[in-house]
Motif scaffolding. Structure first.
Motif, PDB file in Angstrom:
ATOM      1  N   TRP A   1       0.838  -1.203   0.000  1.00  0.00           N
ATOM      2  CA  TRP A   1       0.000   0.000   0.000  1.00  0.00           C
ATOM      3  C   TRP A   1       0.871   1.251   0.000  1.00  0.00           C
ATOM      4  O   TRP A   1       0.573   2.224  -0.703  1.00  0.00           O
ATOM      5  N   ARG A   2       1.964   1.233   0.760  1.00  0.00           N
ATOM      6  CA  ARG A   2       2.851   2.404   0.824  1.00  0.00           C
ATOM      7  C   ARG A   2       3.451   2.707  -0.540  1.00  0.00           C
ATOM      8  O   ARG A   2       3.624   3.875  -0.915  1.00  0.00           O
ATOM      9  N   MET A   3       3.776   1.666  -1.284  1.00  0.00           N
ATOM     10  CA  MET A   3       4.418   1.861  -2.586  1.00  0.00           C
ATOM     11  C   MET A   3       3.415   2.156  -3.695  1.00  0.00           C
ATOM     12  O   MET A   3       3.799   2.670  -4.748  1.00  0.00           O
ATOM     13  N   ALA A   4       2.141   1.836  -3.486  1.00  0.00           N
ATOM     14  CA  ALA A   4       1.143   1.968  -4.550  1.00  0.00           C
ATOM     15  C   ALA A   4       1.025   3.423  -4.991  1.00  0.00           C
ATOM     16  O   ALA A   4       0.834   4.329  -4.180  1.00  0.00           O
ATOM     17  N   GLY A   5       1.160   3.621  -6.261  1.00  0.00           N
ATOM     18  CA  GLY A   5       1.007   4.964  -6.806  1.00  0.00           C
ATOM     19  C   GLY A   5       2.179   5.884  -6.560  1.00  0.00           C
ATOM     20  O   GLY A   5       2.149   7.054  -6.939  1.00  0.00           O
ATOM     21  N   GLN A   6       3.214   5.371  -5.909  1.00  0.00           N
ATOM     22  CA  GLN A   6       4.380   6.208  -5.616  1.00  0.00           C
ATOM     23  C   GLN A   6       5.420   6.013  -6.709  1.00  0.00           C
ATOM     24  O   GLN A   6       6.454   5.392  -6.517  1.00  0.00           O
ATOM     25  N   GLY A   7       5.129   6.551  -7.872  1.00  0.00           N
ATOM     26  CA  GLY A   7       6.054   6.413  -8.981  1.00  0.00           C
ATOM     27  C   GLY A   7       7.322   7.216  -8.801  1.00  0.00           C
ATOM     28  O   GLY A   7       8.373   6.861  -9.310  1.00  0.00           O
ATOM     29  N   LEU A   8       7.225   8.323  -8.035  1.00  0.00           N
ATOM     30  CA  LEU A   8       8.361   9.205  -7.786  1.00  0.00           C
ATOM     31  C   LEU A   8       9.007   9.651  -9.101  1.00  0.00           C
ATOM     32  O   LEU A   8       9.789   8.927  -9.698  1.00  0.00           O
ATOM     33  N   GLY A   9       8.688  10.851  -9.507  1.00  0.00           N
ATOM     34  CA  GLY A   9       9.280  11.384 -10.720  1.00  0.00           C
ATOM     35  C   GLY A   9      10.750  11.710 -10.522  1.00  0.00           C
ATOM     36  O   GLY A   9      11.365  11.350  -9.519  1.00  0.00           O
ATOM     37  N   ASP A  10      11.310  12.423 -11.468  1.00  0.00           N
ATOM     38  CA  ASP A  10      12.727  12.755 -11.440  1.00  0.00           C
ATOM     39  C   ASP A  10      12.925  14.236 -11.135  1.00  0.00           C
ATOM     40  O   ASP A  10      12.062  15.070 -11.403  1.00  0.00           O
ATOM     41  N   VAL A  11      14.084  14.540 -10.578  1.00  0.00           N
ATOM     42  CA  VAL A  11      14.456  15.927 -10.341  1.00  0.00           C
ATOM     43  C   VAL A  11      14.666  16.598 -11.700  1.00  0.00           C
ATOM     44  O   VAL A  11      15.433  16.085 -12.527  1.00  0.00           O
ATOM     45  N   PRO A  12      14.002  17.702 -11.964  1.00  0.00           N
ATOM     46  CA  PRO A  12      14.137  18.345 -13.275  1.00  0.00           C
ATOM     47  C   PRO A  12      15.571  18.802 -13.551  1.00  0.00           C
ATOM     48  O   PRO A  12      16.278  19.267 -12.651  1.00  0.00           O
ATOM     49  N   ASP A  13      15.976  18.649 -14.791  1.00  0.00           N
ATOM     50  CA  ASP A  13      17.244  19.207 -15.279  1.00  0.00           C
ATOM     51  C   ASP A  13      18.478  18.637 -14.598  1.00  0.00           C
ATOM     52  O   ASP A  13      19.512  19.302 -14.524  1.00  0.00           O
ATOM     53  N   VAL A  14      18.371  17.423 -14.073  1.00  0.00           N
ATOM     54  CA  VAL A  14      19.543  16.749 -13.508  1.00  0.00           C
ATOM     55  C   VAL A  14      19.692  15.407 -14.210  1.00  0.00           C
ATOM     56  O   VAL A  14      18.786  14.573 -14.171  1.00  0.00           O
ATOM     57  N   ARG A  15      20.819  15.217 -14.844  1.00  0.00           N
ATOM     58  CA  ARG A  15      21.110  13.959 -15.531  1.00  0.00           C
ATOM     59  C   ARG A  15      22.504  13.514 -15.121  1.00  0.00           C
ATOM     60  O   ARG A  15      23.490  14.226 -15.322  1.00  0.00           O
ATOM     61  N   LEU A  16      22.603  12.342 -14.534  1.00  0.00           N
ATOM     62  CA  LEU A  16      23.858  11.848 -13.979  1.00  0.00           C
ATOM     63  C   LEU A  16      24.533  10.887 -14.947  1.00  0.00           C
ATOM     64  O   LEU A  16      23.864  10.120 -15.640  1.00  0.00           O
ATOM     65  N   ARG A  17      25.840  10.925 -14.966  1.00  0.00           N
ATOM     66  CA  ARG A  17      26.627   9.888 -15.642  1.00  0.00           C
ATOM     67  C   ARG A  17      27.523   9.241 -14.595  1.00  0.00           C
ATOM     68  O   ARG A  17      28.480   9.850 -14.108  1.00  0.00           O
ATOM     69  N   ILE A  18      27.202   8.010 -14.223  1.00  0.00           N
ATOM     70  CA  ILE A  18      28.000   7.259 -13.264  1.00  0.00           C
ATOM     71  C   ILE A  18      29.005   6.427 -14.051  1.00  0.00           C
ATOM     72  O   ILE A  18      28.628   5.639 -14.920  1.00  0.00           O
ATOM     73  N   VAL A  19      30.273   6.603 -13.737  1.00  0.00           N
ATOM     74  CA  VAL A  19      31.346   5.946 -14.482  1.00  0.00           C
ATOM     75  C   VAL A  19      31.915   4.801 -13.645  1.00  0.00           C
ATOM     76  O   VAL A  19      32.333   4.994 -12.500  1.00  0.00           O
ATOM     77  N   GLN A  20      31.897   3.608 -14.212  1.00  0.00           N
ATOM     78  CA  GLN A  20      32.432   2.408 -13.554  1.00  0.00           C
ATOM     79  C   GLN A  20      33.606   1.899 -14.386  1.00  0.00           C
ATOM     80  O   GLN A  20      33.425   1.148 -15.341  1.00  0.00           O
ATOM     81  N   PRO A  21      34.852   2.273 -14.046  1.00  0.00           N
ATOM     82  CA  PRO A  21      35.995   1.947 -14.906  1.00  0.00           C
ATOM     83  C   PRO A  21      36.468   0.513 -14.810  1.00  0.00           C
ATOM     84  O   PRO A  21      37.171   0.028 -15.684  1.00  0.00           O
TER      85      PRO A  21
END
Length: 531
Positions: A228-248
């Protein structure tokens, strides 16, 4: 009166455990402990807890003195922690010629030390069981109380090591995992051990199936609430933030070799600038990704060429976030070292930094150094690191404030966010699990981060040298990840945090302590009365 059972075959098995003696009893205890380990990452074989903990109850039921209680608890813990923590020994093989003598201590010594905690816990449990004649559900509840008191003690004493708490087995079962938003991981461990130990009542002087069923129904109710807690909690994204995580995916054996350092750094820069760089706002590198000292002083002429090299990869309006060691001097003029995080912008400016506060004993510093032979060094450091001030919000250009966590700082419940001032929007974990290769350790580490996200109600972003890197939202859902041992980039948005602050985030371990005390009062109220 002898034990009876609803199921005769189960009674026969329980009888063998109750009457086992000597090395056979200790071996069975160790086997039960090993079965409990299989419930944890990466296997998550949770049903085996319903075998391991009734077995522990029955083994302790056959004990009539504290010494036996202690040895049963010690054997169970050693059987539990050796297969659960074997991966720590893998770190020594990066320089086995120098650290070979530490293998027995890491493989068997640490499990034995952790076993002392459980041994004391089973002594206390055994005393209460005999003193008050605990039977039925209160017998199982007494074991749950003892177990979680032990988990809490080892999570706080001697700098703490709250790794592989039993509640972490629920990480892939997200509806049940939501419980940690209220009672934390210690509270979930308490309810898990209680539910798993209750089938021991199927074999007793007054056998009953009702407590075992009640335990399963309790978990079902938790799952229902979590769903029930998770239902409908899609959680959008923070506007204008795009991350690039680098795993070398740089092997630990090559990470600090002088002739390989510049090539490692070029590899990170090349990966960061790969196709799509113009669409990201923040590039995130792992712990100590920069194999040279950095300073929080942007005007330091000694590091100007290095920062210019690094900040060419910082996106416009955003930042490059990386781990690196920091060199400083103390009031006496002596050099001191920090394991740090830096945020750099285009133009060579260091706009934020953070020093790791919770250092790894024997890895980043040597406890009781004065008592050790001269010349002995920590495994991951040429000299002892100094500790930073602890959790705090770090402001980043183009993104909400974050709470940085370096390596295993993320494993400490209730200690990953500042409790005063600005509440950060996200947790940022930089780590280097290359020490542990293709073992269970990195999987366990990644699972732990998911629990911190749910406890605090904020997303968690993780950059790991060899993996597992990824982004986890405030409900424990993995938005994206790079597998262990892979090399690559993960371009991904930053999720929003939960709309409301979880109860655990506000009150911390006070909540599971209240649950623990309530269960203790329940045992006192319902324990058998003398006739």
């Amino acid at each position: 009166m002898t034990d009876q059972a609803v199921f005769p075959r189960l009674a026969s098995l329980a009888g063998r455990l109750v009457t086992a003696r000597g090395w056979k009893r200790l071996g069975l205890a160790a086997l039960a402990g090993a079965l409990a380990t299989l419930s944890l990452p990466p296997l998550h074989a949770l049903p085996l807890l319903w075998v391991a903990f009734p077995a522990l109850v029955w083994l302790l039921r056959g004990s009539d003195r504290p010494k036996t209680d202690f040895t049963i608890g010690l054997a169970f813990a050693i059987g539990h922690h050796v297969p659960g923590l074997y991966w720590i020994s893998a770190a020594l093989f990066t320089d086995i010629g120098r650290f070979w003598f530490m293998l027995p201590a890491s493989l068997l010594g640490l499990p034995a030390v952790l076993g002392l905690f459980l041994g004391v816990g089973t002594v206390a449990y055994g005393w209460a069981r005999r003193r008050w004649g605990l039977t039925g559900w209160v017998e199982a509840a007494g074991l749950a109380l003892a177990w979680v008191a032990v988990e809490y003690a080892r999570g706080h004493m001697f700098t703490g090591f709250p790794w592989n708490l039993i509640g972490y087995g629920w990480v892939p079962v997200l509806p049940v995992l939501q419980t940690v938003s209220v009672i934390g991981i210690y509270g979930l461990s308490l309810l898990t051990v209680l539910a798993a130990a209750l089938p021991a009542t199927l074999v007793a002087t007054k056998p009953s199936w009702r407590p075992a069923l009640a335990g399963l129904l309790g978990l079902a109710l938790l799952a229902g609430w979590g769903g029930w807690r998770m239902a409908g909690q899609g959680l959008g994204d923070v506007p204008d933030v795009r991350l690039r995580i680098v795993q070398p995916n740089i092997p630990q054996a090559l990470k600090w070799k002088e002739e390989a350092k510049i090539n490692n750094l070029r590899r990170l820069i090349d990966m960061s600038g790969a196709e799509g760089w113009d669409r990201v706002t923040h590039v995130i590198w792992p712990e100590t990704a920069v194999p040279y000292f950095l300073s929080s002083d942007s005007d330091n002429p000694d590091q100007a060429p290095l920062t210019r090299l690094l900040t060419q990869i910082a996106p416009p309006g955003g930042a490059l976030i990386t781990g690196a060691n920091r060199l400083a001097t103390n009031e006496a003029g002596d050099y001191i070292y920090f394991n740090s995080l830096f945020a750099l912008t285009q133009g060579g400016t260091v706009v934020a930094s953070f020093d790791k506060a919770h250092l790894v004993p024997f890895g980043e510093y040597l406890p009781l150094r004065g008592l050790l032979p001269k010349g002995v060094k920590a495994v991951a450091a040429a000299a002892d690191f100094s500790a930073g001030p602890g959790p705090r919000a770090v402001s980043l250009p183009g993104a909400p404030a974050a709470s940085p966590l370096i390596c295993y700082e993320v494993i400490f419940p209730g200690a990953v966010m500042p409790r005063e001032g600005e509440r950060p929007h996200w947790l940022l974990n930089l780590t280097n699990d290359a020490w542990y290769g293709q073992t269970a350790g990195p999987h366990q580490h990644f699972a732990i981060t998911a629990v911190r996200a749910v406890e605090e109600g904020v997303p968690l972003v993780r950059a790991a040298n060899t993996g597992i890197s990824g982004v986890i939202d405030a409900y424990g859902r993995v938005r994206g990840a790079l597998p262990l041992g892979d090399s690559g980039n993960l371009d991904i948005s930053l999720p929003q945090r939960a709309e409301t602050v979880p109860l655990y985030a506000d009150y911390g371990d006070a909540v599971p302590v209240v649950i623990w005390l309530a269960l203790l009062l329940g045992i006192a109220a319902f324990r058998p009365r003398p006739t």
